[in-house]
Scaffold this active site. Sequence first.
Site, mmCIF file in Angstrom:
data_model
loop_
_atom_site.group_PDB
_atom_site.id
_atom_site.type_symbol
_atom_site.label_atom_id
_atom_site.label_comp_id
_atom_site.label_asym_id
_atom_site.label_seq_id
_atom_site.Cartn_x
_atom_site.Cartn_y
_atom_site.Cartn_z
ATOM 1 N N SER A 161 23.363 27.626 40.469
ATOM 2 C CA SER A 161 24.303 26.706 39.864
ATOM 3 C C SER A 161 24.962 25.738 40.841
ATOM 4 C CB SER A 161 25.391 27.505 39.150
ATOM 5 O OG SER A 161 26.176 28.219 40.089
ATOM 6 N N SER A 202 23.135 31.512 43.294
ATOM 7 C CA SER A 202 23.554 30.122 43.050
ATOM 8 C C SER A 202 23.818 29.277 44.282
ATOM 9 C CB SER A 202 24.798 30.107 42.157
ATOM 10 O OG SER A 202 24.434 30.378 40.829
ATOM 11 N N LYS A 236 32.347 22.640 45.382
ATOM 12 C CA LYS A 236 31.832 22.878 44.034
ATOM 13 C C LYS A 236 32.979 22.822 43.028
ATOM 14 C CE LYS A 236 28.959 26.318 41.556
ATOM 15 N NZ LYS A 236 28.299 27.627 41.682
#
Lengths: 485, 484, 95
Positions: A154, A178, A79
Amino acid sequence: MSDLISLSIDEARRRLDAREISSLELTEAFLARIEATQGKLNTFISTTPEMARAQAEEADRRIASGDAGPLCGIPVGVKDIILARGTRTTAASAILKSYEAPYDATVVARMRAAGAVLVGKLNCDEFAMGSSNENSAYGLTRNPWDTDRVPGGSSGGSAAAVAARQCIVSLGTDTGGSIRQPAAFCGVTGLKPTYGRVSRYGVIAFASSLDQVGPIGRSVRDAAHLLRTIAGHDRLDSTSVDNPVPDYCSALTGDVRGLRVALPREYFADGLDDDVRRAVQAAAQQLQSLGATLEDVSLPHTEYAIATYYLIATAEASSNLARYDGTRYGVRLGNDSGLLGMYRKTRAGGFGPEVKRRIMLGTHALSAGYYDAYYAKAQKVRTLIRRDFNSVFANYDLILAPTTPTPAFKIGEKTDDPLQMYLTDIFTISANLAGLPGLALPCGSSADGLPIGFQLIGKPFDEETVLRAGDAYQRDTDWHTRLPQ
Amino acid sequence: MTDFEAVIGLEVHAELLTASKIFCGCSAKFGAAPNENTCPLCIGMPGVLPVLNRQVVEFGIKTGLAIHCEIQQRSRWSRKNYFYPDLPKGYQITQYDLPICLGGHVDIRLEGEDQDRSIPLTRIHMEEDTGKNIHDAHTDASLVDYNRCGVPLLEIVSEPDLRSSAEAGAYLRKLRAILQYLQVCDGNMEEGSFRCDANISIRPQGATELGTKAEIKNLNSFRSVERAIDYEIERQTKAIRAGESIVQETRLWDTDREVTRSMRSKESAHDYRYFSEPDLLPLDVSADWIERVKGELPELPDERSARFVSEYELPAYDAEVLTARKDVADYFEAAVGIHRNPKAVSNWVMGEVLRIVNDRKLDQELVIEAWPVSAQQLAGLIALIDDGTISGKIAKSVFEDLLDNDKSPASVVEEKGLSQVSDSAELESIVDGVLAGQDDKIAEYRAGKEKMLGFFVGQIMKKTQGKANPKLVNEILRKRLQSN
Amino acid sequence: MPITRDDVRHVALLARLEITENEEQELAAQLDQIIAYVEVLEKLDTEDVEPTSYITPMETPFREDVVSTTPDTERWLANAPATDGRHFRVPKIIE
Ligand SMILES: [Mg+2]
Ligand SMILES: [Zn+2]
């Protein structure tokens, strides 16, 4: 080739160690897959093919010398909120458009040391703030199951990339769901570890008391491999806990007999999508048929979790994001407007609307005259929410619940209504507030063919039980093996 | 006099003498090239996390014990949020609601007073220092250096219980002496390692409510602190007499013009939004730890001064001056150990020795290593006076010859032939020579003009280049002047 | 407590965000809605409840007081928008 990108870590490991394939071949297969699908999905903010090839070659040397652990030569995605030296790290924000990470996050350093191959930096909501991956300065990410739908957020890029077989496993971060919510939307398996289990050093902070890095894979077993690599005490993170790291894979015995599983009533209340309810109940029954016991329990403060979360998370975020001021790194705007003007223009132009909204909310919640009513109050309610879990865990080993109230929603469906967007995290947020491990895994399919997930929440530092139950479920079901078209 | 009284509270920021910074492994040393002592953490890069330096806590406990605070077994860290270029994270990690030390006091004595006054303290907390903004007058930019950012600080906050600039000065000097005794801070105000902000208000004599205060910053010497307080008391008194009200504000001391001026920056609309620092856990200090530090405390200025009075029978004033610095007190005791004439040693240390120390600015060092004259030399010199080998006056010139070398005083006296003339016969003939032909002056003396004696002594000393034994000279002279 | 446009202006200054008139209006409405929602917490009596400031029941760990970084100023300046080669450069600070 489509065969290579579908391998599990164990399968890839066996073939790499048997020298049937090289890490470079495996890596090329994934790089080609990324090349072919990135345009449609926009899962990556940046790809790192050169670094990946160099790491793959190095991994091949290690394999040849017999020095290869489970992750050696395995392509992973990270990420873009996690720093990896030599990569651009943006947190999906314009304010860090050309930020070159000057050091490695501990999780990245551990993956490198294990010989993992970094194929790129994955898209996410800006500074991990969002539940749909629509808040990225680098464009939204699409759900591989239905490109008109969001992948969740997210860590939407991290979940979508695994679902689309652009990497075998990936790292996400989970502040209020997330990892788990996008895992559910994309039909993959994601774990938020216990707060303190994995180092946050080098992870761009959103809400420090809630953030936790975790693995996403197509199976519990793959996630367990990655967790094993990244978990453990780090003296660079004062909140990381010095507990021994068990061998999570050897905990996957398939045996759940006698496990006491609690089903919180509040998570099955009105508003839960019917497809989701049916699939999650079926998953619970599956565990029961394997020898676990099921009982209904209550987590009475569930309805306060979102309010509590949005006060604490935004307050911490308003402070964590103060450093992006155009002085030391990142974008600067309004250099001719004096110091105050430069600050205000840089931050106004560098942050997207959701980030600004949360900074505003958090600043307000901490400001003179409001602190007690908002921030301090939320910290007290957080205590009540933790107590709920403590009393359940006095009698049960696991909590089983839906991961999300609905399957993946349409792109744009909730962008005009921040509060509706926040409410989609209703089932995931409490585990963050209580610091507990939560595993999301697929358990069904909606009428539209979209993945549905359930989650298992465990006691602090009891990732082993959570993973064992999830793995036992996956041994008996095939939802996690289904692939998007 | 005025019918107002001043209410003054001081906030002292003392930079701690640790090797590394409070939350990262960068050097905490002063004077490196700009941004040399920096790393991602103290530049506030994304993703960094603080890890607490144990020595900072040790120094906090030590200081707290030395000034009689209650050490808190649980304290914690908070964030103080504001934007400024020298503050890289946009917040300062500090202690707010639960500091490491509460209470305490520092005892001061003003010159001429015969009693101590105990100045109560509010608290001591630990925090990180900020970087340094450099304002370049010639460009439209400022420059930022983060070397100092993250250097550990103790903030020592007094109650608003000081009443004058003299008390404030005495308090600061005493506090600095204690920190220097403990070797936790070098006390250097010019380099900014010992800084002070003053909160000043005035109120009608006898009132119990506090007036509106002004906070004065940029006080970088004892003199600035004292002058600024005097200026501010006068400014506020005038304003109130003129019917104006005092604005609560931060004011800067202008060292050149010797005035305070308001910081009217619109950027200083402060609301620090304190909250507990989630990247650090609570700070627990065990009773054992506190006990150990207590056991290791050195003798502090007050105790040492009392001992000097009782053990060496020194006047309280001498004891106070000598113990204001640990190294000076050590020096004194070393000399007394060699030659036990405490009052004479005290006079020499407070006179000649400290004069040179001040001239050479040696007092800016935390510990004076290179004494201009060693304690052994000084003791030897005083011994020569006491056994009558040289006079006090000659001794002063010998002292000059001892500077920056390791000669023995006796060898200097011998080399230069400075031994005192104590031979009565020789002195008698010198006295007679001086008196010869001075009949009118002798008559004046005999008529009662006592001070003519001094005139004759002077003449004799001149003739002997100061070497005549003054006691003997006096005796012979009186005898001669009385006879006839 | 409802959020006014004045509140929004004040908070935007504290947070160093420049906002347009439109944003001001929109933020006031959105924050007001969110604040109204979070005020659900008022229903709970938390009089005797300890706040949760830390999730792990530990004390903060220490590092020993040793210098462990090596100067690399150029590298730390590399991402800066403006420098003079040794310092970070910002618009003039007026005190
Ligand atoms: Mg302070
Ligand atoms: Zn540093």
